[in-house]
Design a protein around this motif. Structure first.
Motif: not given
Length: 452
Positions: A168-181, A278-287
């Motif tokens: 599954a594609t995962v979205m990470l939500l969090g403020e800048s600098g909170s450790g999303k990467e 292309i076969d990749v697992r997609v992870v995205c993030a935003t604040h």
């Protein structure tokens, strides 16, 4: 904080008294034989022990002292044992060091020199214990690199464990600098793709006119300056994990192409004519709040839903109970080692400031703050001024169990009385206690019953 404990193993009552007098900054515990020494060790767990090798029943030899040393180190391997020996026992003292003693000092000892050795031994013990605690915390954390005791963060880590094995594609939500990467890398490490590449791109850090080429690559001659074929980040991540950071900053014109890739799992390089699977697992993030951006016409709704198959929210540092101080110690350890500085302690006021500050830049801001403090501090201790935090009144949080319990008790009691409009029977029922118990609580906290 109480005094550091020091166990003195010495059968000479005069020397016992002298050591007590010379080192009154310690809580000195004495023992005159092996059995008593081991009992005191189990009871007090002192970080440092001074040991006379000539103990009964072999006061003129070293057999009993060496046996005591071995048993002390077997029971408490991190304990620092300092041998106090006479000139004639130098060979035995050296043998004791080879068995694991921290140091030896000859009798009659120099109080100044022994005080320095004791201080260093205590500091080394403290460092080893702290490193052990940090390793334990990291080992307990389901994601390597994440240091936390906060229940919200630990819940997030458990969620990452569950999601990692899926596609599954995962979205990470969090403020800048909170450790999303950091969380994204954890997802990759725990997945079946962990042996392939993890490729990250920050949509906010690349100019809009270059972002498409960075994502999908280009063919030779596709545009001015394209002197050779270049693979994009998506293609480089084939078989692994592709992390899109700050997805909210992606231009609308490029969002349609990203959506097509997510749906079809094929790309076309700029200037190319062939589709590349292309076969990749997609992870995205935003604040950013993508729903608001959709309402404002700045983000595609269909792309948002495609990206939000699973959403994991990272709590900001200010909401992570106990983590600011915990991370401060972690970063202090790391940067003291990296900068070649001896391990520094935090002043109580500095820790209170760290806990009080709201950390708008989250973990990244805290990391930079501690690095600066380690570099700029002039002494062996990190003070408030070394942190460079905005000046504000420091209100040290209560850590006394009774105070915290009383505060929580008062708060929930007042809430129950307010919700019941002062009705004692209903309030007691809400609280799950009897009326007499509620009256006792009200009396304890100075709350009077309403008079009809």
């Amino acid at each position: 904080m109480g005094k550091t404990k020091l166990l003195v193993v010495e059968d000479d009552a005069g020397l016992q008294k002298q050591l007590r007098w010379n080192f009154d900054e310690y809580e000195v515990v004495v023992a005159g034989d092996r059995e008593t020494a081991l009992a005191q060790l189990r009871r007090h767990l002192p970080p440092v022990v001074t040991l006379d090798l000539g103990l009964p029943p072999d006061p003129d030899g070293a057999s009993e002292g060496l046996a005591t040393l071995q048993q002390i180190l077997a029971l408490a391997p991190d304990t620092k044992v300092i041998i106090l020996s006479g000139n004639q026992q130098r060979a035995n003292a050296l043998k004791a060091v080879s068995l694991g003693a921290y140091d030896f000092q000859q009798k009659p000892f120099c109080p100044v020199t022994l005080a320095l050795v004791l201080k260093r031994a205590c500091k080394l013990h403290e460092m080893q214990q702290e490193n052990r605690r940090m390793l334990q915390i990291e080992a307990e954390s389901p994601l390597a690199g994440i240091v936390t005791r906060d229940t919200g963060m630990l819940r997030l880590c458990r969620g990452v464990e569950k999601v990692a094995s899926s596609s599954a594609t995962v979205m990470l939500l969090g403020e800048s600098g909170s450790g999303k990467e950091l969380v994204a890398r954890g997802l990759h490490r725990l997945s079946a793709r962990h042996e392939r590449r993890f490729v990250a791109i920050n949509c906010a850090a690349i100019p809009a006119d270059l972002l498409e080429s960075e994502l999908f690559g280009h063919e030779k001659g596709a545009f001015t300056g394209a002197g050779q074929q270049t693979l994009g980040k998506v293609e480089l991540a084939n078989g692994g994990t592709f992390f899109l950071d700050e997805i909210g900053d992606m231009p609308l014109s490029l969002q349609a192409k990203l959506l097509r890739f997510l749906q079809e799992r094929v790309i076309e390089r700029i200037g190319g004519r062939s589709e590349i699977p292309i076969d990749v697992r997609v992870v995205c993030a935003t604040h950013q709040d993508l729903a608001t951006m959709v309402s404002d016409g700045r983000f595609r709704e269909d792309l948002m839903y495609r990206l939000r198959q699973i959403v994991l929210e990272i709590p900001p540092l200010r909401k992570r109970v106990g983590d600011p101080a915990l991370l401060a110690h972690h970063f202090r350890n790391r940067f003291c080692q990296a900068e070649g500085r001896p391990l520094m302690a935090f002043a109580d006021a500095a820790l209170a400031a760290i806990e009080e500050y709201q950390w708008p830049g989250n973990v990244r801001e805290l990391e930079n703050c501690i690095k600066r403090a380690v570099i700029m501090s002039d002494g062996p201790q990190i003070g408030v001024d070394d942190l460079g935090l905005p000046v504000s009144p420091i209100h040290e949080a209560a850590i006394n169990l009774r105070e915290v319990r009383d505060a929580a008790e008062y708060k929930v009691m007042v809430m129950a009385l307010a919700r019941s409009d002062g009705n004692i029977v209903r309030a007691a029922s809400m609280l799950g206690v009897s009326r007499p118990t509620l009256y006792d609580l009200m009396h304890h906290h100075g709350v009077k019953a309403q008079v009809p």
